[in-house]
Design an enzyme around this catalytic site. Structure first.
Site, mmCIF file in Angstrom:
data_model
loop_
_atom_site.group_PDB
_atom_site.id
_atom_site.type_symbol
_atom_site.label_atom_id
_atom_site.label_comp_id
_atom_site.label_asym_id
_atom_site.label_seq_id
_atom_site.Cartn_x
_atom_site.Cartn_y
_atom_site.Cartn_z
ATOM 1 N N LYS A 1 0.885 -1.169 0.000
ATOM 2 C CA LYS A 1 0.000 0.000 0.000
ATOM 3 C C LYS A 1 0.917 1.210 0.000
ATOM 4 O O LYS A 1 1.530 1.545 1.008
ATOM 5 C CB LYS A 1 -0.915 0.016 1.224
ATOM 6 N N GLY B 1 -6.995 9.671 9.464
ATOM 7 C CA GLY B 1 -7.217 9.861 10.896
ATOM 8 C C GLY B 1 -8.188 10.964 11.247
ATOM 9 O O GLY B 1 -8.392 11.264 12.427
ATOM 10 N N ALA C 1 -8.993 5.884 4.156
ATOM 11 C CA ALA C 1 -8.845 7.021 5.069
ATOM 12 C C ALA C 1 -10.077 7.904 5.164
ATOM 13 O O ALA C 1 -10.737 8.194 4.170
ATOM 14 C CB ALA C 1 -7.648 7.900 4.709
ATOM 15 N N GLY C 2 -10.372 8.314 6.389
ATOM 16 C CA GLY C 2 -11.399 9.317 6.642
ATOM 17 C C GLY C 2 -12.719 8.796 7.162
ATOM 18 O O GLY C 2 -13.555 9.575 7.622
ATOM 19 N N ASN D 1 -8.613 2.391 9.620
ATOM 20 C CA ASN D 1 -7.879 2.022 10.828
ATOM 21 C C ASN D 1 -8.421 2.809 12.023
ATOM 22 O O ASN D 1 -9.046 2.261 12.930
ATOM 23 C CB ASN D 1 -6.378 2.290 10.631
ATOM 24 N N THR D 2 -8.242 4.147 11.974
ATOM 25 C CA THR D 2 -8.604 4.965 13.138
ATOM 26 C C THR D 2 -10.100 4.892 13.454
ATOM 27 O O THR D 2 -10.474 4.913 14.628
ATOM 28 C CB THR D 2 -8.191 6.427 12.886
#
Lengths: 285, 77
Positions: A126, A187, A213-214, A235-236
């Site tokens: 990635k 994040g 992301a986001g 992830n976050t």
């Protein structure tokens, strides 16, 4: 006779839908395939920011993800804590996708990708080439350059990029096996800021489009999947929830719900109300 | 004299950016063992070149001023 037939056909229809309604049989007509490899879940998850390795494993299991991302870092020789993720994550059970997070130039990202491949699991990466510390937005020129080099070296490149169509097209042309536009900054948990851009990228590319992301909560994930993209990496959104394991399960359901809503095809939007109940047969005044 | 002998029997390396002195004649496998690192979960870059073959760790003699980077997978997104 007419009544009987209609009753039978009603029962038949009901039986057919009983299959559809069971989550086990709600089949996605298109398998999720990247570079010829089929994956069982359209949800990919990161492994960072968890309170403990035990919590990370439990959350990943709850998410149903097969692809999990990892980062390449120096071993802490003072060993204040056990950071080696391979002591916790079974590489036979998950598909390890190494990232180049934290790299700010093409050459640095290439170096990290080579180190990751030398770990011996796969030749996938990635690819992130970050351009700005405040926003962690990608340096698309560096990203394109690194993509070309790594593709030449036999890597399967999944390129983390912004939601710009032209960059996405160039990445595909450079040989990326998947393009990963952001929903919003890494994040941030802001959800999808530009659904039009994401839809356009999906419509124009042949390789899988995986939003990376986001995503901050389950509804964000659902809306992203409703745009027709092939998958989501997060992830976050899971790790920073108050209860990461429960959020992981919610994300799994949201990704599936959004995917099926996309496949089902939503009703048209109207600016006027249309009654759902018959207007005929109202009682006389 | 003893001190001088000990000094000469050691070489200085840069390991993950910090100087480390190891006995002369040590291999990469010796270094990893002394650091209690499982060779199967690390990747080593020596002077900018990845040591691809893990089976070569035991025969790779460390040299003075080698710059080693020892990396592994950690949690990330």
């Amino acid at each position: 006779m007419t009544h009987l037939r209609s009753f039978t056909s009603w029962v038949g229809a009901d039986m057919a839908h009983a299959d559809l309604l069971s989550p086990m049989t709600l089949i996605d007509p298109q398998p999720f395939v990247i570079a010829g490899r089929e994956f069982r879940s359209r949800l990919m998850v990161g492994t960072g920011k968890y309170a403990s390795n035990a919590q990370m494993i439990e959350a990943i299991e709850a998410s149903g993800a097969e692809v999990v991302t990892v980062a390449v870092r120096r071993v802490d020789l003072d060993r204040s804590k056990d950071e080696a993720i391979l002591h916790h994550l079974d590489p036979d059970h998950f598909f390890l996708l190494a990232n180049t997070a934290g790299c700010y130039s093409a050459s640095e990202a290439i170096r990290y990708a080579r180190l990751a491949r030398a770990a011996g699991f796969n030749e996938w990466v990635k690819l992130e080439v970050i351009g700005d510390q405040q926003t962690l937005l990608p340096d698309t020129a560096g990203l394109l350059q690194a993509t070309k080099t790594l593709v030449d070296e036999g890597f399967k490149v999944l390129a983390y990029t912004n939601d710009d169509l032209i960059t996405a097209l160039k990445l595909e042309e450079a040989g990326a096996v998947a393009v990963m536009p952001l929903a919003s900054p890494i994040g941030s948990g802001l959800g999808m800021l530009n659904p039009y851009a994401i839809r356009t990228i999906k419509q124009r590319l042949s390789v899988p489009v995986i939003v990376d992301a986001g995503v901050g909560t389950a509804s964000d994930a659902c809306i992203v999947m409703e745009q027709g993209v092939d998958g989501i990496l997060m992830n976050t959104g899971i790790a920073a929830a108050q209860d990461p394991v429960r959020m992981a399960a919610a994300m799994k359901n949201a990704v599936e719900a959004g995917r099926h809503a996309y496949l089902a095809g939503r009703m048209p939007r109207r600016e006027v109300a249309v009654p759902s109940s018959p207007t005929k047969g109202m009682l006389g005044a | 004299m003893m001190g001088t002998e000990v000094f000469e029997a050691e070489i200085a390396l840069a390991v993950n950016g910090a100087e480390r002195r190891v006995p002369k004649g040590w291999t990469l496998a010796d270094l990893l063992a002394s650091l209690e690192l499982d060779p199967r979960v690390v990747v080593v870059e020596r002077n900018g070149t990845i040591v691809r073959d893990r089976s070569s760790f035991a025969s790779l003699a460390l040299a003075a001023d080698d710059a080693l980077e020892i990396v592994h997978f950690v949690g990330g997104g």
